[in-house]
Write a protein that holds these residues in place. Structure first.
Motif, mmCIF file in Angstrom:
data_model
loop_
_atom_site.group_PDB
_atom_site.id
_atom_site.type_symbol
_atom_site.label_atom_id
_atom_site.label_comp_id
_atom_site.label_asym_id
_atom_site.label_seq_id
_atom_site.Cartn_x
_atom_site.Cartn_y
_atom_site.Cartn_z
ATOM 1 N N SER A 72 0.890 -1.419 -0.183
ATOM 2 C CA SER A 72 -0.022 0.069 0.112
ATOM 3 C C SER A 72 0.788 1.276 -0.095
ATOM 4 C CB SER A 72 -0.641 -0.106 1.139
ATOM 5 O OG SER A 72 -0.354 -0.049 2.286
ATOM 6 N N MET A 73 1.993 1.416 0.651
ATOM 7 C CA MET A 73 2.829 2.185 0.746
ATOM 8 C C MET A 73 3.335 2.657 -0.939
ATOM 9 S SD MET A 73 2.991 3.784 3.758
ATOM 10 C CE MET A 73 3.980 4.901 3.155
ATOM 11 N N TYR A 74 3.950 1.363 -1.038
ATOM 12 C CA TYR A 74 4.583 2.004 -3.042
ATOM 13 C C TYR A 74 2.961 1.921 -4.080
ATOM 14 C CZ TYR A 74 6.173 0.301 -7.592
ATOM 15 O OH TYR A 74 6.626 -0.180 -8.811
ATOM 16 N N THR A 76 0.528 4.057 -2.545
ATOM 17 C CA THR A 76 0.406 5.532 -2.510
ATOM 18 C C THR A 76 1.405 6.630 -2.644
ATOM 19 O OG1 THR A 76 -0.455 4.671 -0.144
ATOM 20 C CG2 THR A 76 0.075 7.444 -0.138
ATOM 21 N N ALA A 77 2.816 5.937 -2.925
ATOM 22 C CA ALA A 77 3.611 7.062 -3.222
ATOM 23 C C ALA A 77 3.719 7.683 -4.707
ATOM 24 C CB ALA A 77 5.312 6.701 -2.710
ATOM 25 N N SER A 78 3.509 6.124 -5.473
ATOM 26 C CA SER A 78 3.556 5.841 -7.417
ATOM 27 C C SER A 78 2.178 7.227 -7.588
ATOM 28 C CB SER A 78 3.060 4.715 -7.174
ATOM 29 O OG SER A 78 3.273 4.602 -9.278
ATOM 30 N N LEU A 123 9.679 1.466 3.339
ATOM 31 C CA LEU A 123 10.453 2.708 3.657
ATOM 32 C C LEU A 123 10.930 3.017 1.706
ATOM 33 C CD1 LEU A 123 11.254 6.067 3.702
ATOM 34 C CD2 LEU A 123 13.375 5.499 4.932
ATOM 35 N N ARG A 125 9.917 0.863 -0.869
ATOM 36 C CA ARG A 125 8.969 0.637 -1.771
ATOM 37 C C ARG A 125 8.401 1.864 -2.047
ATOM 38 N NH1 ARG A 125 7.748 -3.207 -4.538
ATOM 39 N NH2 ARG A 125 5.871 -3.696 -4.038
ATOM 40 N N ALA A 126 8.170 2.562 -0.868
ATOM 41 C CA ALA A 126 7.459 3.724 -0.489
ATOM 42 C C ALA A 126 8.501 5.228 -1.707
ATOM 43 C CB ALA A 126 7.427 5.031 0.214
ATOM 44 N N GLY A 129 8.315 3.707 -5.367
ATOM 45 C CA GLY A 129 7.005 3.219 -5.557
ATOM 46 C C GLY A 129 7.214 5.327 -6.354
ATOM 47 N N LEU A 236 -4.960 5.351 1.028
ATOM 48 C CA LEU A 236 -4.750 4.679 1.516
ATOM 49 C C LEU A 236 -5.470 4.885 3.522
ATOM 50 C CD1 LEU A 236 -2.478 3.563 2.976
ATOM 51 C CD2 LEU A 236 -1.146 5.621 3.535
#
Length: 482
Positions: A72-74, A76-78, A123, A125-126, A129, A236
């Motif tokens: 999900s963090m990937y 969201t950042a994407s 971190l 992964r974010a 992303g 998110l």
């Protein structure tokens, strides 16, 4: 600055035996095509391989409680980076977004490869992303600038094909590396390939300058960026509150505990919709013709396909007792079907708006047949055939939507429109997987775990209904906006 209709049309003097001038692999376009295909293949390998290796990564780094955050963090950042990339590409051309995305993706992958705990991996992964979100928008903008429109359908077909080999090799390679305790190589292996891919397109990046008059500048561009950040946060929060709501609703002792998280889910959805108004083409919420309809079609296709894909292996392993490896082959048939559809749309003479409607109709039929497959006697074999048909529909629909997005764009808004299309894809994946998961979880819990098949049937039927939105939108993509 040359446009997509003008660039690269001087194909005279091609050596004998070289690809024809009407090919993305003709000498004027070869480096661009190979570089872009390598970038897409890297994205595909990371998606397939990381998903396969993540259970072992989580166990090694003690991340069981935060497993979902790695994905999900990937996302969201994407999402946030995709919005930034749109206006950035329109102001400065695709090069800054592409190179910054490369730096972020490299830093994120290396952070994951060297992570000593799961928080650091999340971190990484974010950051990765964010890099991916910047790069994929720059890819579409570069295609619009450098490749003639007549060649774009072919390139989109090849981009779909670039997912097939990673779909076949990625899970197997990642699984073997994970079993050998070398899961860090899954992240590190992508870095040199994506760096070389960007080097291949360096000449086109230098030549693809900024448009003379971008559509969004100054305050308008900043408002779009803020809207993107709000959308990412709302997405998110909606996923988190929906998970809590479903968990509470399935508790026999206190189902009333689902009320508050359900209300919060609704509130975050409203916030996300309000933010989306600034991020989609004008007329999107009126179901407008032309470009807004293209976005609706892409959204509807993604909701249906990715929602079903996330639960297809689970259905085959739980209801039909298929081994995980065999169930995974079904996803491969979808990837092959996707590639076949993407190549076919580049050769057919059927009008684009009818192609999208046909693609969405194939998904409606696939979901309806899958509902029957759940309890049928030939579940595994039928599922492979049905999923290949669904993949064919996605290959047709998403490729044509990409072509139409560039056709309806100018040099001033190509980046923003490409960004909107990627947002439709990403939101479709979130809505599809989260919504399908909620439906399945509640249905199974209400039956006390005795009717998993019934939960799958409900899920397929709802997804088939949602695909009808893409059918209607497809028919409007060929109309002139009012």
């Amino acid at each position: 600055m040359t446009t997509g209709r003008q660039a690269g049309t001087g194909d005279a003097g091609v050596p004998a035996g070289a690809p024809p001038a009407g090919s993305p692999l003709a000498p004027p376009h070869r480096a661009l095509t190979v570089g872009l295909l390598a970038i897409v293949a890297c994205f595909a390998f990371e998606a397939m391989a990381v998903t396969t290796a993540m259970p072992v990564v989580s166990a090694d780094l003690g991340g069981a409680g935060a497993y979902g955050l790695a994905f999900s963090m990937y996302l969201t950042a994407s999402l946030a980076a995709t919005v930034l990339a749109g206006s950035w590409c329109d102001r400065a051309g695709p090069a800054p977004a592409m190179l910054t995305g490369l730096a972020l993706m490299t830093a994120g992958l290396l952070t994951c490869a060297l992570a000593g705990d799961f928080v650091l991996l999340i971190l990484g992964r974010a950051v990765s992303g964010a890099g991916g979100g910047l790069m994929i928008v720059a890819v579409y903008v570069l295609i619009g600038i450098c490749l003639p429109e007549r060649l774009q359908p072919q390139l989109f077909g090849w981009m779909s094909a670039a997912w097939v080999l990673p779909s076949l090799v990625g899970p197997l390679a990642a699984g073997l590396l994970a079993q050998l305790g070398a899961w860090r190589a899954v992240f590190a292996a992508v870095v040199p390939v994506v760096v070389v891919a960007v080097v291949l397109i360096r000449r086109q990046l230098r030549a693809a300058g900024a448009p003379a008059a971008p559509e969004l500048t100054g305050a308008a561009a900043r408002r779009r960026l803020v809207a993107g950040r709000v959308l990412a946060a709302a997405v998110l929060a909606a996923q988190a509150s929906l998970t809590v709501a479903v968990t509470a609703a399935t508790e026999p002792a206190a189902p009333a505990g689902a009320v508050l998280p359900t209300v919060l889910t609704g509130a975050t959805v409203v916030v996300a919709a309000a933010s989306l108004r600034r991020l989609m083409p004008a007329g999107f919420f009126r179901f407008g013709a032309g470009l807004p309809a293209v976005m609706w079609a892409r959204l509807g296709l993604s909701v249906t396909f990715f929602g079903a894909e996330a639960f297809l292996p689970l259905m085959l392993t739980t209801v039909h007792a298929a081994p995980p490896a065999v169930a995974g082959l079904t996803l491969t048939t979808g990837a092959v079907g996707w590639t076949a559809g993407a190549f076919w749309q580049a050769r057919t003479r059927v009008p684009p708006h009818r192609l999208i409607a046909v693609a969405a109709t194939l998904l409606v039929g696939s979901m309806a047949v899958m509902a029957a497959v759940v309890t049928g006697p030939v579940g595994l074999g039928a599922a492979m055939i049905v999923w290949a048909v669904a993949g064919f529909g996605m290959g047709v629909g998403t490729s044509v939507a990409g072509v139409l997005t560039l056709r309806y764009s100018t040099s001033a808004d190509r980046g923003v429109n490409a960004s909107s299309m990627q947002l439709a894809d990403q939101l479709g994946g979130v809505v599809g997987t989260a919504g399908a998961g909620a439906l399945f979880g509640v249905a199974v819990a209400r039956s006390a775990g005795a009717d998993a098949a019934g939960g799958f049937v409900l899920m397929w039927v709802v997804l088939a209904a949602l695909a009808l939105v893409a059918v209607a939108a497809g028919l409007r993509t060929g109309l002139r906006a009012a």
